[in-house]
Scaffold this motif. Structure first.
Motif, mmCIF file in Angstrom:
data_model
loop_
_atom_site.group_PDB
_atom_site.id
_atom_site.type_symbol
_atom_site.label_atom_id
_atom_site.label_comp_id
_atom_site.label_asym_id
_atom_site.label_seq_id
_atom_site.Cartn_x
_atom_site.Cartn_y
_atom_site.Cartn_z
ATOM 1 N N ASP A 23 -65.615 -14.077 7.236
ATOM 2 C CA ASP A 23 -66.079 -15.192 6.428
ATOM 3 C C ASP A 23 -64.356 -15.016 5.345
ATOM 4 O O ASP A 23 -64.131 -16.798 4.685
ATOM 5 N N ASN A 308 -60.429 -19.984 -0.352
ATOM 6 C CA ASN A 308 -61.872 -20.152 1.390
ATOM 7 C C ASN A 308 -62.204 -20.756 1.640
ATOM 8 O O ASN A 308 -62.474 -22.059 2.526
ATOM 9 N N SER A 313 -61.146 -22.437 5.344
ATOM 10 C CA SER A 313 -62.171 -22.143 6.569
ATOM 11 C C SER A 313 -62.554 -23.789 6.978
ATOM 12 O O SER A 313 -63.321 -23.774 7.955
ATOM 13 N N ARG A 316 -61.228 -22.882 12.085
ATOM 14 C CA ARG A 316 -61.725 -21.341 13.255
ATOM 15 C C ARG A 316 -61.276 -21.504 14.525
ATOM 16 O O ARG A 316 -61.198 -22.249 14.876
#
Length: 774
Positions: A23, A308, A313, A316
């Protein structure tokens, strides 16, 4: 401690990338993408989205050339490492202030050339930057929103050689273009404190927005003891009294001034805060954000986590292509470097959010701000509120702004478009009555002329300088610079006002501005021909006649004093009337004639104007052409929108250091490609997204309130050109339109399911995209 450097192109170290957590999307961000090919991207440390601190090297080439973001690739020489930069800008450099430079040996003349070549190529990852200089010193950088951290590693320097860091308050990024847009130093002061640290202020001016004097305050600390220090002014030096337990100060009204700090330690770490308010506030930033004892690698880790969590994030995807992942996440990163969040540092008393370093809404309104709404909705609303608050305090909204100074106005008042786009999509948290009053000021009041030498006919700082002609004639005559391109934008601005007026039940204003939004038609010359096509936008004279003949493939210098700014009449003919497309098609002779003429934009060798793009009329590196590939949707040819937009995205974009087609324009290029990856394109000021073709088999976008938009595709193959839409479902329902609305996709989240194939089919047989002004 010297952190391990990563390559300028992350793909060169796949093992390191694979070792990153799943991640950790920062592994796909290439910091050097767009640093060549005129991209002007900033590869240094931007600690978090919209950070004030942007710490990196300032480099000078030979012969000298403008380093817009401070950085230039080797073999340029490093002049220093400074705390403030911008990214993807043009015109002239800005900032490059509050610097340090490690110097070995005796520093006899601090104002002399202390620059160093780089011994190795610079390395960078999100939150971290390193340069290794010819003198053997490695400089590692990281930071937080208002404070930077520099680690000078003298390990490779001989033990009997003096280890110094020079602080020069007269340091800034210079311009060598000779246009009078360069920066200047107007004086300042520096105090070496009794504890060996330093603080002070510098006064600077100029840059791409030709700003008057602005002041930056700073506060620096050392984590290792200073063995001696001396102040300097020009080439004169004096020993500091700080070692005797008292502070010492030097001031200057011009020229270089600063201090030389000498250390016995082989690793010297400095923490520096900057503020537009005071040195004391800069010191508080250091104490609060990077307290004593903080390790550099912890600051780096904190920066990566923020990127992030806050940005990377949010999207995706499923992909086996590292190259595509690098482009995707580098784009997301690149669009969030500026503007700078200077809330709490306003030049006026306010409790509202405040954002500076806007470059520029002329570049950003077409597709960047619409994507900011989706990816960073909280910051987006803060930026809208900041626009309105600047109007409250200073009388005008900015179209561009830096160092607390509004300017430059290249075309219309495009903050109007940005606000209108937010309004029609139901954005909350903005005082829309005040916002509309700010927009109405733009539409009805001529701003004072600032006599800009680039275009002395009217204001280039705020407002619509050519408004007298617009109100009198319904078009702008050539007595005003950029007459045609400004008229096109004024029409779009007025359409934005009509949208907000309608929602606020201002019926008279709605009718007035909707009518004015059609004034772009006044430039249409039905007699003008080019390349066997008829009908182009031409300058219109005071007596009402069109300046005919006029070569639609030429725009003179295409700059400030010309009728067309940045691109040709051909390009502006398709950049006009996006709220009035049914009428555009009618003037063009119907769908078939429109499609044929639009396809001519993509024919190689059609013009000498855009040699870097194979002589196509369309210029993928300039914003007026951003929407053009998608206009086929209005003629029932969605397949051609896919064909040509995908051609641009795959031909002129890549993951390398020259991977965007020209100047980033503060992330505008990156957002255009992101929309292409999604298979959508926003029509600013309308609640409409044109449908293209997605890149990935699956893409999920996190939206506000835990909602998401999932875009899936089956049957596609990017490497083999299999990307034509065969069918589409939106929220589980068969979809026959080549467009969708905010409510369909983003208001509550949703799904899009594409079937792709190698050949075009006529799947979009439903209603054409709306044309609200026709």
């Amino acid at each position: 401690m010297r952190l391990p450097g990563l390559s300028a192109t992350l793909a060169a170290f796949p093992a390191l990338a694979l070792a990153a957590p799943r991640d950790d999307y920062t592994q796909y961000v290439s910091l050097f993408r767009g640093t060549t090919n005129g991209g002007n991207m900033f590869p240094g440390v931007t600690p978090e989205p919209f950070s004030v601190i942007k710490i990196g090297p300032d480099v000078q080439a030979s012969p000298p050339t403008d380093a817009y973001s401070g950085y230039l690739p080797p073999p340029g020489r490093v002049l220093g490492f400074s705390m403030m930069h911008e990214s993807g800008t043009g015109g002239a450099p800005k900032y490059g202030v509050v610097s340090q430079m490690p110097v070995t040996g005796d520093v006899t003349y601090p104002a002399a050339d202390l620059s160093q070549a780089r011994k190795l190529n610079d390395t960078a990852t999100v939150g971290y930057y390193q340069s290794t200089l010819e003198n053997g010193v490695a400089v590692s950088l990281s930071g937080t929103a208002h404070a930077g951290m520099l680690q000078h590693d003298f390990t490779e320097v001989a033990s009997d050689v003096a280890k110094n860091v020079v602080v020069d308050i007269g340091h800034f990024l210079s311009s060598y273009r000779g246009r009078g847009w360069g920066q200047g130093f107007a004086g300042g002061n520096l105090t070496v404190r009794a504890d060996g640290g330093y603080q002070g202020s510098g006064i600077y001016n100029g840059g791409w927005n030709i700003a008057p004097n602005w002041t930056i305050h700073f506060c620096g600390t050392w984590d290792q003891p200073v063995t001696r220090s001396k102040l300097f002014k020009g080439n004169e030096t004096t020993h500091s009294a700080a070692s005797n337990g008292t502070a010492s100060t030097i001031s200057t009204a011009s020229g270089n001034a600063g201090a030389v700090f000498t250390f016995d330690a082989t690793t010297v770490t400095s923490r520096i805060g900057v503020s537009f308010v005071s040195p004391e506030k800069a010191c508080r930033y250091v104490d609060d954000e990077i307290p004593p004892g903080t390790a550099l690698d912890n600051v780096v880790a904190q920066s990566r986590k923020k990127w992030n969590d806050k940005v990377l994030s949010k999207i995706r995807v499923e992909s086996n292509s590292r190259d595509d992942l690098v482009q995707l996440y580098s784009n997301l990163y690149g669009m969030h470097l500026i503007p700078s969040n200077r809330t709490g540092e306003q030049p006026f008393t306010s409790t509202e959010p405040y954002y500076d370093d806007i470059f520029t809404y002329w570049d950003l309104f077409r597709c960047s701000t619409a994507l900011m709404h989706i990816i960073s909705p909280v910051a987006y609303v803060e930026q809208l509120r900041s626009l309105v608050e600047i109007w409250r305090k200073e009388g005008w909204m900015p179209d561009a702004r830096s160092s607390n100074w509004s300017g430059e106005i290249q075309g219309g008042t495009n903050a109007d478009n940005v606000l209108a786009d937010a309004y029609v999509k139901g954005v909350q948290g903005v005082n829309w009555e005040d916002a509309y009053m700010a927009m109405r000021k733009d539409a009805e009041t001529t701003p004072p002329n600032n006599r800009d030498p680039r275009a002395p006919d009217s204001s280039t700082t705020v407002g619509r300088g050519a408004l007298p002609d617009w109100l009198k004639f319904g078009y702008i005559t050539p007595k005003f610079s950029r007459a045609v391109s400004r008229g096109i934008e004024y029409a779009a601005n007025d359409f934005g006002l009509a949208q907000v007026a309608k929602g606020l039940h201002c019926k008279a204003d709605y009718k007035r501005y909707l009518k004015r939004s059609r004034n772009w038609r006044n430039y249409w010359s039905s007699k003008q021909t080019s390349l066997n096509y008829t009908g182009f936008l031409s300058p219109r004279l005071t007596n009402g006649s069109l300046k005919y003949p006029y070569d639609p493939l030429a725009c003179g210098g295409c700059y400030w004093t010309d009728p067309y700014y940045e691109v040709t009449p051909w390009e502006y003919t398709f950049a006009a009337g996006h709220h009035d497309m049914a009428h555009v098609l009618s003037l063009s002779g119907g769908k078939d004639a429109f499609v044929a003429k639009l396809e001519q934009m993509f024919v190689p060798g059609a013009t000498k104007q855009n040699s870097q793009f194979n002589g196509t009329i369309i210029n993928p590196g300039n914003e007026p052409s951003f929407t053009t590939p998608y206009l086929f949707n209005y003629a029932g040819r969605q397949d051609l929108s896919v064909k040509y937009s995908r051609y641009i995205a795959r031909t002129y974009y890549n993951s390398g250091i020259g991977g965007i087609p020209g100047n980033s324009d503060a992330g505008a290029m990156q957002t255009w490609q992101l929309w292409n990856m999604m298979g959508l394109y926003p029509m600013t000021g309308q609640n409409v997204f044109l449908i293209g073709s997605p890149w990935f088999s699956s893409m999920s976008l996190d939206l506000e309130g835990g909602k998401s938009l999932t875009i899936k595709s089956a049957g596609g193959d990017l490497t083999k050109g299999v990307f034509y839409v065969q069918s589409l479902k939106v929220n589980g329902k068969k979809w026959k339109q080549s467009w969708a609305t905010w409510d369909d996709l983003f208001a509550n989240g949703g799904t899009m399911e594409f079937k792709l194939g190698p050949k075009a089919v006529n799947w979009a047989t439903g209603k054409l995209p709306p044309s609200p002004a026709s």
